[in-house]
Enzyme design. Sequence first.
Site, short mmCIF file in Angstrom:
data_model
loop_
_atom_site.label_atom_id
_atom_site.label_comp_id
_atom_site.label_asym_id
_atom_site.label_seq_id
_atom_site.Cartn_x
_atom_site.Cartn_y
_atom_site.Cartn_z
N TYR A 49 -9.57 6.08 7.38
CA TYR A 49 -8.91 6.72 8.50
C TYR A 49 -7.87 7.67 7.94
O TYR A 49 -7.64 7.72 6.74
CB TYR A 49 -8.24 5.68 9.39
N SER A 73 1.64 -0.97 2.89
CA SER A 73 0.42 -1.73 3.10
C SER A 73 0.09 -1.71 4.58
O SER A 73 0.90 -1.30 5.40
CB SER A 73 0.62 -3.18 2.65
N LYS A 74 -1.07 -2.18 4.89
CA LYS A 74 -1.49 -2.16 6.28
C LYS A 74 -0.53 -2.96 7.15
O LYS A 74 -0.32 -2.66 8.30
CB LYS A 74 -2.88 -2.77 6.42
N ARG A 75 0.01 -4.01 6.53
CA ARG A 75 0.90 -4.87 7.28
C ARG A 75 2.10 -4.11 7.84
O ARG A 75 2.58 -4.40 8.92
CB ARG A 75 1.39 -6.00 6.38
N HIS A 76 2.59 -3.13 7.10
CA HIS A 76 3.77 -2.47 7.61
C HIS A 76 3.72 -0.95 7.61
O HIS A 76 4.61 -0.30 7.11
CB HIS A 76 5.02 -2.97 6.89
#
Length: 462
Positions: free
Chosen positions: A14, A240-243
């Site tokens: 993406y 990271s995807k987490r944040h």
Amino acid sequence: MTIVTRFAPSPTGYLHIGGARTALFNWLYTKHVGGRFLLRIEDTDQERSSKGAVEAIYDGLKWLGLDWEGDAVLQSQRAPRHREVAEQLLASGNAYHCYCTPDELTAMRELAMKEGRPPRYDGRWRDRDPKEAPPGVKPAVRLKAPRTGETIIDDQVQGEVRIAADQLDDMVLLRSDGTPTYMMAVVVDDHDMGITHVIRGVDHLTNAARQVQLFRAMNWAVPVYAHIPLIHGPDGAKLSKRHGALGVQEYAKMGYLPEAMRNYLARLGWSHGDAEIFSTEQAIEWFDLPGIGRSAARFDFDKLRNLNGVYLQQADDDRLANLIAPNFDPALTPDQAARLKTLMPELKKRAKDLNELADNARFLTAARPLSLDPKAEALLGAEARAMLGRLLPILTTVGDWKVAGIEAAVRAFGEAEGRKLGDVAQPIRAALTGKATSPGVFDVMAVLGRDDALGRITDVAR
RNA sequence: GCUCCCUUCGUCUAUCGGAAAGGACGCCGGGUUUUCAACCCGGAAAGAGGGGUUCAACUCCCCUAGGGAGCACCA
């Protein structure tokens, strides 16, 4: 000279937030100088690329409002041209065939590491007679890079960066299967596309040195470089995807407005004095390379939310109503839509994102009896319910169901009861909306209409 | 391991040799108020450490520490 920039993402999933900012910087700079902004999809790694990912990049850029000129260049389709340039380099003696096997190369790297040297190709085929080539081995093509001196990058953000020749080895231009490498593709494409300014992440800084060598070998004009710092997560570590390393589409889903996103991203690593909130037009007018900072910036959701709240307040009521319409299922009736629009000026002040906005408006469509959230429940104790019971007959007498009349009645009731207005209004709010937060209660009552408003109060009154 | 880059309030940043180091988010307090929010006012909060250079360093240089990036026949 017209300035030409490009955004060149690889379609591996993406359009992530770092890429979005890189695109934005390129776009702002281009608009600022009146240049051309191009898009190139670096899809040479077919295994990691997908059609959907390319679409995601288009969608992400469009959502952000970043328009590029013409069709995107698909790097994968330019392989023949890349090969052609490699041939030229071979012919001019600036490149050579390398017959090393993968095993040989790993051994070379490991030895170098052990001896404390950077893991580099030692150039063993650089001047070796191709006649010594082992039979049946397909060669890769390597650039004959300068062995002495240094490559200087006059970076617009990082300053003058010097990379000594021994830090760079003879990079592969064409793999043994004949496919071009990224370095080759980038340089040829940037040249062919007429790119004058390359604005990208610092992770490409050392690549720039190699690319400069290639430009030189081809005797092509080297573009101006501007390597911008990366974005880190709130904890300072890699995003990271987490944040936050989400696709821009995720931000759209989280209810952020594209203009807020543009403002936030522009301000992350770039500044113009004390300017914090500015329109895109303003950003275009101000944006310039010297304003870009050199250190990595952390992604701060709080600030994004705050900015988004500001843009929400400024946004057009109809537009917001349309944006949150999909959050309602079943869809809003024309009547409900009208109510939503009426309350929007008050509603939008209380939300930081579109989802919050929709949630705050949900009471408009809620069916009786309303479900109460914990805070609303707490406001409706026995005493409050009894009070609402006494208020009900008074409200019934309000002739003209408009804000003024309702307010007058409630205030009079409050005085008669010896209560502060807040003590009366809060239970009413809870009864009407099921929440402890909402636009002014008189507005809400008026919008709901006499029947609905009285009905909701009746539901909880004693 | 090697190379390069970075280092001002918790965060994003202003400063470009001489200022009480400014703004914004967040936080705390107050005001307004019909709750929350919004809004207004106020507050706490910073130059990583050590050496230089200079009449004068946050600003220039060096070292240290910390952080980041790059070192592929990935992109």
